[in-house]
Design a protein around this motif. Sequence first.
Motif, PDB file in Angstrom:
ATOM      1  N   LEU A 166       0.828  -1.202   0.000  1.00 13.36           N
ATOM      2  CA  LEU A 166       0.000   0.000   0.000  1.00 13.36           C
ATOM      3  C   LEU A 166       0.863   1.253   0.000  1.00 13.36           C
ATOM      4  CD1 LEU A 166      -2.725   1.451   0.271  1.00 13.36           C
ATOM      5  CD2 LEU A 166      -2.542   1.171   2.751  1.00 13.36           C
ATOM      6  N   TYR A 167       1.925   1.269   0.808  1.00 13.29           N
ATOM      7  CA  TYR A 167       2.786   2.445   0.883  1.00 13.29           C
ATOM      8  C   TYR A 167       3.611   2.610  -0.396  1.00 13.29           C
ATOM      9  CZ  TYR A 167       1.458   2.634   5.770  1.00 13.29           C
ATOM     10  OH  TYR A 167       0.731   2.733   6.927  1.00 13.29           O
ATOM     11  N   VAL A 168       3.975   1.507  -1.020  1.00 14.00           N
ATOM     12  CA  VAL A 168       4.673   1.588  -2.311  1.00 14.00           C
ATOM     13  C   VAL A 168       3.757   2.240  -3.350  1.00 14.00           C
ATOM     14  CG1 VAL A 168       5.635   0.225  -4.212  1.00 14.00           C
ATOM     15  CG2 VAL A 168       6.180  -0.369  -1.846  1.00 14.00           C
ATOM     16  N   LEU A 169       2.489   1.835  -3.361  1.00 11.84           N
ATOM     17  CA  LEU A 169       1.528   2.406  -4.308  1.00 11.84           C
ATOM     18  C   LEU A 169       1.309   3.889  -4.027  1.00 11.84           C
ATOM     19  CD1 LEU A 169      -0.571   2.147  -6.554  1.00 11.84           C
ATOM     20  CD2 LEU A 169      -2.218   1.397  -4.818  1.00 11.84           C
ATOM     21  N   LEU A 170       1.181   4.258  -2.739  1.00  7.04           N
ATOM     22  CA  LEU A 170       0.987   5.664  -2.392  1.00  7.04           C
ATOM     23  C   LEU A 170       2.191   6.506  -2.801  1.00  7.04           C
ATOM     24  CD1 LEU A 170      -0.632   5.337   1.161  1.00  7.04           C
ATOM     25  CD2 LEU A 170      -1.768   5.972  -0.972  1.00  7.04           C
ATOM     26  N   HIS A 171       3.389   5.978  -2.602  1.00 10.51           N
ATOM     27  CA  HIS A 171       4.604   6.700  -2.995  1.00 10.51           C
ATOM     28  C   HIS A 171       4.654   6.886  -4.513  1.00 10.51           C
ATOM     29  CE1 HIS A 171       8.753   8.077  -2.789  1.00 10.51           C
ATOM     30  NE2 HIS A 171       9.063   7.195  -3.720  1.00 10.51           N
ATOM     31  N   TRP A 172       4.256   5.857  -5.239  1.00  8.05           N
ATOM     32  CA  TRP A 172       4.260   5.942  -6.706  1.00  8.05           C
ATOM     33  C   TRP A 172       3.231   6.969  -7.188  1.00  8.05           C
ATOM     34  CZ3 TRP A 172       0.610   4.286 -10.516  1.00  8.05           C
ATOM     35  CH2 TRP A 172       1.094   4.301 -11.829  1.00  8.05           C
ATOM     36  N   LEU A 173       2.031   6.952  -6.613  1.00 10.66           N
ATOM     37  CA  LEU A 173       1.001   7.910  -7.000  1.00 10.66           C
ATOM     38  C   LEU A 173       1.393   9.335  -6.622  1.00 10.66           C
ATOM     39  CD1 LEU A 173      -2.254   5.987  -5.975  1.00 10.66           C
ATOM     40  CD2 LEU A 173      -1.465   6.489  -8.294  1.00 10.66           C
ATOM     41  N   ASP A 174       2.071   9.484  -5.475  1.00  9.97           N
ATOM     42  CA  ASP A 174       2.481  10.810  -5.039  1.00  9.97           C
ATOM     43  C   ASP A 174       3.504  11.429  -5.987  1.00  9.97           C
ATOM     44  OD1 ASP A 174       2.424  12.910  -2.988  1.00  9.97           O
ATOM     45  OD2 ASP A 174       4.500  12.339  -2.631  1.00  9.97           O
ATOM     46  N   GLY A 175       4.371  10.604  -6.560  1.00  9.71           N
ATOM     47  CA  GLY A 175       5.384  11.113  -7.472  1.00  9.71           C
ATOM     48  C   GLY A 175       4.972  11.118  -8.929  1.00  9.71           C
ATOM     49  N   TYR A 176       3.774  10.639  -9.216  1.00 11.88           N
ATOM     50  CA  TYR A 176       3.335  10.552 -10.613  1.00 11.88           C
ATOM     51  C   TYR A 176       2.936  11.930 -11.131  1.00 11.88           C
ATOM     52  CZ  TYR A 176       1.226   8.612 -14.820  1.00 11.88           C
ATOM     53  OH  TYR A 176       0.927   8.301 -16.122  1.00 11.88           O
ATOM     54  N   GLN A 177       3.391  12.268 -12.331  1.00 12.80           N
ATOM     55  CA  GLN A 177       3.060  13.546 -12.966  1.00 12.80           C
ATOM     56  C   GLN A 177       2.473  13.266 -14.342  1.00 12.80           C
ATOM     57  OE1 GLN A 177       6.803  15.723 -12.825  1.00 12.80           O
ATOM     58  NE2 GLN A 177       6.139  16.814 -10.994  1.00 12.80           N
ATOM     59  N   THR A 178       1.236  13.716 -14.523  1.00 13.64           N
ATOM     60  CA  THR A 178       0.549  13.482 -15.787  1.00 13.64           C
ATOM     61  C   THR A 178       1.250  14.217 -16.917  1.00 13.64           C
ATOM     62  OG1 THR A 178      -1.536  13.334 -14.575  1.00 13.64           O
ATOM     63  CG2 THR A 178      -1.685  13.607 -16.953  1.00 13.64           C
ATOM     64  N   GLY A 179       1.423  13.511 -18.028  1.00 13.25           N
ATOM     65  CA  GLY A 179       2.047  14.107 -19.203  1.00 13.25           C
ATOM     66  C   GLY A 179       3.552  14.008 -19.231  1.00 13.25           C
ATOM     67  N   LYS A 180       4.145  13.451 -18.170  1.00 12.61           N
ATOM     68  CA  LYS A 180       5.594  13.292 -18.134  1.00 12.61           C
ATOM     69  C   LYS A 180       5.961  11.814 -18.122  1.00 12.61           C
ATOM     70  CE  LYS A 180       6.553  17.641 -15.775  1.00 12.61           C
ATOM     71  NZ  LYS A 180       7.246  18.304 -14.624  1.00 12.61           N
ATOM     72  N   LYS A 181       7.240  11.530 -18.318  1.00 11.79           N
ATOM     73  CA  LYS A 181       7.707  10.151 -18.294  1.00 11.79           C
ATOM     74  C   LYS A 181       7.865   9.700 -16.845  1.00 11.79           C
ATOM     75  CE  LYS A 181      11.228   7.077 -20.229  1.00 11.79           C
ATOM     76  NZ  LYS A 181      12.479   6.996 -21.022  1.00 11.79           N
ATOM     77  N   ASN A 182       7.084   8.700 -16.465  1.00 14.93           N
ATOM     78  CA  ASN A 182       7.086   8.211 -15.088  1.00 14.93           C
ATOM     79  C   ASN A 182       7.557   6.758 -15.039  1.00 14.93           C
ATOM     80  OD1 ASN A 182       5.489  10.469 -13.529  1.00 14.93           O
ATOM     81  ND2 ASN A 182       4.348  10.103 -15.413  1.00 14.93           N
ATOM     82  N   LYS A 183       8.095   6.374 -13.884  1.00 18.95           N
ATOM     83  CA  LYS A 183       8.524   4.999 -13.704  1.00 18.95           C
ATOM     84  C   LYS A 183       7.308   4.078 -13.636  1.00 18.95           C
ATOM     85  CE  LYS A 183      12.753   6.083 -11.125  1.00 18.95           C
ATOM     86  NZ  LYS A 183      13.492   5.876  -9.845  1.00 18.95           N
ATOM     87  N   PRO A 184       7.410   2.886 -14.215  1.00 21.22           N
ATOM     88  CA  PRO A 184       6.279   1.947 -14.106  1.00 21.22           C
ATOM     89  C   PRO A 184       6.126   1.464 -12.667  1.00 21.22           C
ATOM     90  CG  PRO A 184       8.167   0.881 -15.133  1.00 21.22           C
ATOM     91  CD  PRO A 184       8.516   2.335 -15.019  1.00 21.22           C
TER      92      PRO A 184
END
Length: 423
Positions: A166-184
């Motif tokens: 759950l915390y891994v998913l929250l960290h990934w969503l927190d760093g996700y930026q729409t329209g940019k290249k994001n880590k899978p």
Amino acid sequence: MKLIYYIILRITLALTFILTVWAIFFYVTMIDEVNDEVDDALEDYSETIIIRALAGEELPSKTNGSNNQYYMMEVSKEYAESREDIQYKDSMVYIEEKEETEPARILTTIFKDDEGRYHELTVSTPSIEKDDLRDAIQVWIIFLYVALLFCIIIISVWFYRNMRPLYVLLHWLDGYQTGKKNKPLSNETQITEFRKLNEAAIRYVERTEQMFEQQKQFIGNASHEIQTPLAICRNRLEMLMEDDSLSEKQLEELMKTHQTLEYITKLNKSLLLLTKIDNGQFTDTKQLELNGLLKQYLQDYEEVYDYRNIEVTIDEQDIFNVTMNESLAVALLTNLLKNAFVHNIDGGHIRITVTKNSITFRNSGVENPLDKEHIFERFYQGTKKEGSTGLGLAIADSICRLQHLSIRYYFEQKEHCFEISRQ
């Protein structure tokens, strides 16, 4: 507060309440049982003494080696009738054999012999040290509390490790930026609920990216498709206005229509710019010296300012360098320059001060301060000014928020001040 701390805090409070209540009930119940047993023994002992006294037999020794003691004395009828038949109490008694004082349970009873005389019999037997019992219970309750709390913390930490996906998913969503290249998202888990949550998050992100791309395409298409017919309409109106056969009234109506088209064109460009800013489409940034940009565009406004006799001065106390998108920097400065002109008065002034960390635009205008709570809202204009779309300051505010700058308005010395500074 993290979930694990929240759980431990709530469990700690619950344990404190439950164990405190339990300890009180346990102590009261234990003392009640002990008193019942001691009272039964005292009743048997007192009955034996009374039976011997009534039968005229020899009474037992007042200290018979068992630490039990008794005292008997004759009392008046009035005294006997004023007392209860049997009374129990806890007190300290002196043990002659041990030559020390100990806590004891005492029974006091009244009886009448064959001759009608009343006697008061007091029987005592050593009891447990209730203070020691209370202290012992308190110590062991604290020990139990600490042990349970320690076990709960261990279990919570173990549970927290199971919550890691759950915390891994929250960290990934927190760093996700729409329209940019994001880590899978890399979040392997055997827990069904977390696996479904990962899948739902990925689907949501994919839909967001798709909508973002569609929005960008719409904005791009609107930018071209709407501007083209507006430009054609303006050109045709200008051609019609050159016709000498038009009457003065017709020419006046055409000019009004032309001004309306000009306003719609500027409004459309401003709205498109705001949308692009909100979507974060200006990603290219570089180091800029705003002093140079400001002086460059001030030259373009010189003729406009001279037309209204507005005096413009710039005080460069230092160089204001900032890393941002150049197009947005130009839009920010030109919007503030235009705002200072549109909302100024004929024969007024504009004073610009540049420091290392800020740029301040000061202009004359209405003598009352503006509503600083709403000044940066879209389409808020206060007093309507010709040539204003009500979006200039909203654009400036959006640019500052996107580029991590701060913009604020204040009224000082009858001047309207807009200050851009680093956050």
